[in-house]
Design a protein around this motif. Structure first.
Motif, PDB file in Angstrom:
ATOM      1  N   GLN A  48       0.926  -1.205   0.084  1.00 31.70           N
ATOM      2  CA  GLN A  48       0.061  -0.096   0.154  1.00 31.70           C
ATOM      3  C   GLN A  48       1.024   1.392   0.034  1.00 31.70           C
ATOM      4  O   GLN A  48       0.351   2.061  -0.521  1.00 31.70           O
ATOM      5  CB  GLN A  48      -1.073   0.050   1.084  1.00 31.70           C
ATOM      6  CG  GLN A  48      -2.105  -1.085   1.018  1.00 31.70           C
ATOM      7  CD  GLN A  48      -2.940  -0.851   0.020  1.00 31.70           C
ATOM      8  OE1 GLN A  48      -3.652  -0.021  -0.215  1.00 31.70           O
ATOM      9  NE2 GLN A  48      -3.204  -2.059  -0.763  1.00 31.70           N
ATOM     10  N   ALA A  49       1.981   1.278   0.805  1.00 32.54           N
ATOM     11  CA  ALA A  49       2.958   2.110   0.910  1.00 32.54           C
ATOM     12  C   ALA A  49       3.376   2.627  -0.533  1.00 32.54           C
ATOM     13  O   ALA A  49       3.839   3.750  -0.789  1.00 32.54           O
ATOM     14  CB  ALA A  49       4.081   2.300   1.819  1.00 32.54           C
ATOM     15  N   THR A  50       3.703   1.366  -1.135  1.00 35.95           N
ATOM     16  CA  THR A  50       4.453   1.636  -2.552  1.00 35.95           C
ATOM     17  C   THR A  50       3.314   2.223  -3.664  1.00 35.95           C
ATOM     18  O   THR A  50       3.755   3.052  -4.459  1.00 35.95           O
ATOM     19  CB  THR A  50       4.946   0.109  -3.145  1.00 35.95           C
ATOM     20  OG1 THR A  50       5.749  -0.552  -2.177  1.00 35.95           O
ATOM     21  CG2 THR A  50       5.236   0.284  -4.522  1.00 35.95           C
ATOM     22  N   ILE A  51       2.007   2.033  -3.448  1.00 29.55           N
ATOM     23  CA  ILE A  51       1.183   2.197  -4.344  1.00 29.55           C
ATOM     24  C   ILE A  51       0.963   3.810  -4.080  1.00 29.55           C
ATOM     25  O   ILE A  51       0.455   4.700  -4.849  1.00 29.55           O
ATOM     26  CB  ILE A  51      -0.264   1.753  -3.867  1.00 29.55           C
ATOM     27  CG1 ILE A  51      -0.195   0.331  -4.717  1.00 29.55           C
ATOM     28  CG2 ILE A  51      -1.472   2.439  -4.741  1.00 29.55           C
ATOM     29  CD1 ILE A  51      -1.305  -0.682  -4.208  1.00 29.55           C
ATOM     30  N   GLY A  52       1.152   4.105  -2.891  1.00 32.45           N
ATOM     31  CA  GLY A  52       1.182   5.554  -2.283  1.00 32.45           C
ATOM     32  C   GLY A  52       1.846   6.628  -3.170  1.00 32.45           C
ATOM     33  O   GLY A  52       1.839   7.800  -3.457  1.00 32.45           O
ATOM     34  N   GLY A 207      -3.574  -8.653 -14.743  1.00 32.98           N
ATOM     35  CA  GLY A 207      -4.411  -8.785 -13.780  1.00 32.98           C
ATOM     36  C   GLY A 207      -4.445  -7.583 -12.972  1.00 32.98           C
ATOM     37  O   GLY A 207      -4.431  -6.261 -13.374  1.00 32.98           O
ATOM     38  N   ALA A 208      -4.503  -7.462 -11.424  1.00 32.27           N
ATOM     39  CA  ALA A 208      -4.743  -6.332 -10.732  1.00 32.27           C
ATOM     40  C   ALA A 208      -3.452  -5.618 -10.455  1.00 32.27           C
ATOM     41  O   ALA A 208      -3.567  -4.189 -10.229  1.00 32.27           O
ATOM     42  CB  ALA A 208      -5.033  -6.829  -9.170  1.00 32.27           C
ATOM     43  N   GLU A 209      -2.228  -6.052 -11.291  1.00 32.47           N
ATOM     44  CA  GLU A 209      -0.991  -5.390 -10.996  1.00 32.47           C
ATOM     45  C   GLU A 209      -0.754  -4.698 -12.327  1.00 32.47           C
ATOM     46  O   GLU A 209       0.134  -3.988 -12.579  1.00 32.47           O
ATOM     47  CB  GLU A 209       0.253  -6.279 -10.893  1.00 32.47           C
ATOM     48  CG  GLU A 209       0.163  -6.871  -9.378  1.00 32.47           C
ATOM     49  CD  GLU A 209       1.259  -7.568  -8.930  1.00 32.47           C
ATOM     50  OE1 GLU A 209       2.050  -8.003 -10.000  1.00 32.47           O
ATOM     51  OE2 GLU A 209       1.629  -7.770  -7.798  1.00 32.47           O
ATOM     52  N   LEU A 210      -1.485  -4.989 -13.473  1.00 34.63           N
ATOM     53  CA  LEU A 210      -1.407  -4.199 -14.636  1.00 34.63           C
ATOM     54  C   LEU A 210      -1.255  -2.721 -14.649  1.00 34.63           C
ATOM     55  O   LEU A 210      -1.997  -1.997 -13.873  1.00 34.63           O
ATOM     56  CB  LEU A 210      -2.730  -4.362 -15.867  1.00 34.63           C
ATOM     57  CG  LEU A 210      -2.410  -3.760 -17.054  1.00 34.63           C
ATOM     58  CD1 LEU A 210      -1.376  -4.672 -17.687  1.00 34.63           C
ATOM     59  CD2 LEU A 210      -3.735  -4.273 -17.880  1.00 34.63           C
ATOM     60  N   GLY A 211      -0.088  -2.072 -15.003  1.00 37.45           N
ATOM     61  CA  GLY A 211       0.040  -0.629 -15.071  1.00 37.45           C
ATOM     62  C   GLY A 211       1.110  -0.177 -13.822  1.00 37.45           C
ATOM     63  O   GLY A 211       1.648   0.728 -14.084  1.00 37.45           O
ATOM     64  N   ARG A 212       1.538  -1.343 -13.229  1.00 32.25           N
ATOM     65  CA  ARG A 212       2.803  -1.063 -12.156  1.00 32.25           C
ATOM     66  C   ARG A 212       4.145  -1.510 -13.191  1.00 32.25           C
ATOM     67  O   ARG A 212       4.222  -2.237 -14.175  1.00 32.25           O
ATOM     68  CB  ARG A 212       2.482  -1.989 -11.143  1.00 32.25           C
ATOM     69  CG  ARG A 212       1.356  -1.650 -10.173  1.00 32.25           C
ATOM     70  CD  ARG A 212       1.192  -2.569  -9.133  1.00 32.25           C
ATOM     71  NE  ARG A 212       2.152  -2.340  -8.018  1.00 32.25           N
ATOM     72  CZ  ARG A 212       2.014  -2.643  -6.661  1.00 32.25           C
ATOM     73  NH1 ARG A 212       0.734  -3.344  -6.211  1.00 32.25           N
ATOM     74  NH2 ARG A 212       2.903  -2.326  -5.880  1.00 32.25           N
ATOM     75  N   ALA A 213       4.955  -0.712 -12.556  1.00 34.46           N
ATOM     76  CA  ALA A 213       6.344  -0.741 -13.179  1.00 34.46           C
ATOM     77  C   ALA A 213       6.980  -2.122 -13.273  1.00 34.46           C
ATOM     78  O   ALA A 213       6.382  -3.117 -12.589  1.00 34.46           O
ATOM     79  CB  ALA A 213       7.531  -0.152 -12.296  1.00 34.46           C
TER      80      ALA A 213
END
Length: 531
Positions: A48-52, A207-213
């Motif tokens: 969650q902190a990384t998503i921040g 999936g749910a991580e699509l768009g992350r580095a």
């Protein structure tokens, strides 16, 4: 990138991130009072902190997104006024000063991102004690995002303070009042972060991580960093080979499958709201508009011509008719990148009624309302054709006036192909570069470029970057690394400047000034030369 939920980090980081905007920001309320023990208690909280950190790219203070567009897309031979004039005037006519607000806003945004990333990097192992390998991918993500923020800063301002560890308290004055690092030092830190990221991230996301580095996005940005380092101001030409090597790892059927990248067959579909995070998008940051979050991507509001989708757009940027003429008549990008004609939508405004046909007339330098023959809005100065390379969809119900949902696209696979073509051409492999250039043109249904000299292909690639990538935070940075700003200014005419005053070329214009508020707040910070 499209990340829906996030958690704010420790309160001290919130306070200190505000400090980079101006001293008065220290009085702002922190966005969280969580201690590190709570914020980094387990892997889920670390996630969650990384998503921040991602969220910091699109958080409130949305106006700096428009400022960032202006700083990276104005100030060249094809930039001019929009329908409403003044928004971008100081920047495309080189009349900006160190106190111009755009500099402060983008500086503050990037340092907020960096400070959040540093908090994750320095506390990740706290969340998973004894299992450091579990923390590594999150550290890699944060380092990727930190590197990309610094890549923007160094291209905008040159050497900047290099803050590579968490600011834990006001006692960390070596960080709070850090001097400028050299351009070389900033790029070294960027390369180090991206090299770590590509080695420790998954090849692609789904999936749910699509768009992350991912390792793929890290390689793409790293290749572009090498290409930039090969040009001015560093002129480290050995980096052309590094760029070619790195970008080649992403191109070709096997590599494109491995890293989940491709060139979509339909250019316009790349930007559709129903197709966000598609395989052509290498890097983007997402906006979600709903009743609880009415603010969004301000670019459609500030760039679309009045009445394109809602009726109240406030166009403050334009492109000249000469740019329109650069496209082949068959090029599918032309009438999507620019808006030469449209049917007026929304409530009556600027002399137009719903359903009116609006057409740009290059002879008078205005949009004309066909029903009346009058200019749309006014005719007291010539303005350009509006930018349109975004999803042309009305804002969601209940959204604020600037609240559009379009993602902020930072890098596409076509950019990878053109960066690779440029690097190959500059290393004597023009025969390998030409097919990459023509692959991009073929998708747009433009005529193929024929083989020529290295210089001829160089010119063709540079032209193609404008045709393909204008409006995507590239144009000014390309001009600076190519060393062609003086040529750009020489090609400008007074009629594309609202007040007909164009500042002549000076070497100081190769960089923007450090925001004056930062110079005033930090005694160790020095202004760019002649600002």
């Amino acid at each position: 990138m499209k990340i829906k939920n996030y958690i704010a980090l420790a309160s001290i980081t919130a306070v200190l991130s505000g400090m980079w905007g101006c001293k008065n920001n220290l009085e702002e309320s922190p966005y969280s009072s969580l201690s590190k023990e709570v914020a980094f208690r387990d892997e889920e909280s670390l996630n969650q902190a990384t998503i921040g950190v991602y969220q910091a790219w699109t958080a409130a203070d949305f106006g700096d997104i428009s400022n960032r567009f202006i700083l990276s897309e104005s100030g060249h031979r094809y930039a001019t006024a929009g329908i409403l004039g003044a928004g971008s005037d100081p920047y495309y006519s080189f009349g900006h000063v160190a106190t111009s607000p755009a500099f402060e806003s983008v500086w503050a945004r990037f340092y907020r991102i960096i400070l959040r990333a540093n908090t994750v990097i320095d506390n990740a192992e706290r969340a998973v004690p004894g299992e450091e390998e579990e923390a590594t991918p999150y550290i890699a993500e944060a380092r990727f995002l930190r590197a990309y923020a610094y890549f923007n800063l160094v291209r905008l301002f040159g050497g900047v303070p290099l803050i590579l560890r968490e600011v834990g308290s006001l006692a960390d004055d070596d960080l709070i009042f850090a001097p400028r690092a050299s351009v070389e030092e900033v790029y070294a830190a960027i390369v180090d972060d991206l090299t770590f990221a590509e080695a420790n991230l998954p090849d692609s996301r789904g999936g749910a991580e699509l768009g992350r580095a991912s390792a793929g996005s890290a390689k793409a940005v790293l290749g572009k960093v090498y290409l930039t380092m090969a040009g001015k101001p560093l002129s480290s030409t050995e980096n052309y080979q590094k760029a070619a090597g790195k970008l080649s790892e992403l191109v070709g059927a096997v590599n494109e499958e491995k890293y989940d990248m491709e060139l979509l067959p339909d250019f316009e579909e790349v930007f559709a709201l129903t197709n966000e995070r598609n395989r052509e998008i290498v890097l983007s940051f997402g906006y979600f508009i709903n009743s609880a979050n009415p603010n969004g991507n301000i670019l459609p509001f500030n760039l679309f011509p009045s009445g394109l989708v809602n009726g109240d757009e406030q166009t403050n940027y334009g492109l000249t008719y000469d740019f329109y003429k650069l496209f082949d008549s068959t090029d599918t990008r032309r009438d999507f990148t620019m808006v030469p004609r449209y049917i007026f939508q929304g409530s009556a405004r600027a002399g137009a009624e719903p359903g009116d046909s609006i057409v740009y007339d290059p002879k008078v330098g205005n949009y004309i309302i066909r029903r009346t023959g009058a200019s749309l809005a006014h005719d007291d100065f010539r303005y350009g054709i509006a930018y349109g390379k975004l999803a042309r969809v009305p804002r969601p119900a209940g959204a604020a006036i600037q609240g559009y949902s379009a993602d902020l696209i930072e890098m596409r696979f076509s950019d990878v192909l053109l960066c690779l073509a440029e690097a190959l051409n500059e290393t004597g492999k023009s025969n390998e570069a030409l097919p990459l250039l023509n692959r991009v043109r073929a998708r747009a249904k433009a005529m193929p470029v024929k083989a020529g000299t290295t210089a001829q292909l160089r010119a063709a690639i540079r032209r193609e970057r404008r045709l393909e990538l204008t409006g995507e935070f590239n144009t000014v940075f390309d001009i600076r690394r190519w060393g062609t700003l003086q040529e750009e200014i020489s090609a400008m005419t007074q009629e594309q400047i609202v007040d007909n005053v164009l500042i002549p070329y000076s070497p100081r214009l190769e960089l923007y000034p450090i925001p004056q508020s930062q110079i005033d707040a930090n005694p160790n910070l020095r202004q760019n030369e002649n600002w």
